[in-house]
Write an enzyme that holds these catalytic residues in place. Sequence first.
Site: not given
Ligand code: ING
Length: 300
Positions: A123, A168, A193, A142, A46, A106
């Site tokens: 996304k 993601c 990411n 985001e 991503e 995205n």
């Molecule tokens: N990054 C993370 C993901 O979903 C996240 C944000 C991490 C949300 C952990 C909730 C819990 O892997 C992106 N870019 O979506």
Amino acid sequence: KNKLGLAVAQMGPVHLSDSRAAVVARLVEMMREAKSRGARLVVFPELALTTFFPRYWMSEEEAQARFFEPTMPNAQVQPLFDEARRLGIGFYLGYAELSPEGRPYNTSILVDQQANIVGRYRKVHLPGHSEHKPDAPFQHLEKKFFDVGDKPWGVWDAMGARIGMALCNDRRWPETWRVMSLQSAEVVVLGYNTPSQNIHWDEPVHLRMHHHLITLQASAYQNCVWAAAAAKCGREDGFHMIGGSVIVAPTGEIAAQASTEEDEVLCVNADLDLAAAFRKNVFDFARHRRPEHYGLIVER
Ligand code: ING
């Protein structure tokens, strides 16, 4: 045997000071390795062309000027398209898209072995927040920098398989996978990411990898698909993101996993028929699904 040479190209950090040219050179290098190991499709992360900029507070105008692609392909990424055509390998690439209408997304694209863009996904599940959190160690903007995608997840016939795309946070939502398996996807490809630190509560760091892996393994099994997930990871200007790039079989088993937080290529000769047994029995949607009782899922 219905086999697909499937590669994941995990990226180590991309720093604010890294030029797109330097990043594209890394992608080309990994594309060559994937090809040499028999891949017909290579999955990049991503937002692969830049650092994970939603971690920084800035105006939308500044973000779009510094980190978005007004056209795709463009001069900076053309070498990647040229190399794909020369090698005859398809790829998935995540990037920040300014749409023709000027909307920010995205986005990921699916590019075939003749370097034609055959699919585009924007996304849907945008995590994080849109307001400034000055006390947080970093932001996750985001919801500020991107619009929600304008179409559901699609599946495209390319590289000899039915390929679905996600991005993601999408991987954490079962609906993402079901929409694609209901379109007979055989492979789901996605980049991510994922910061290792949670800015909202003091979450134990091991849970990031745990949730990442169980999500992909369960979803691949429950939807009878191969899943290929490419991280951009390591410390970007000091901000750490998890690696753990994987290729998961329709059995739910991990077929390949990254062991570094740097540029690293995984490659599996994916047997697409492996999913057939599960689709024919356990997950025969026609025979076993009861949509008349699922209505709540699509209600607000
Ligand atoms: N990054 C993370 C993901 O979903 C996240 C944000 C991490 C949300 C952990 C909730 C819990 O892997 C992106 N870019 O979506």
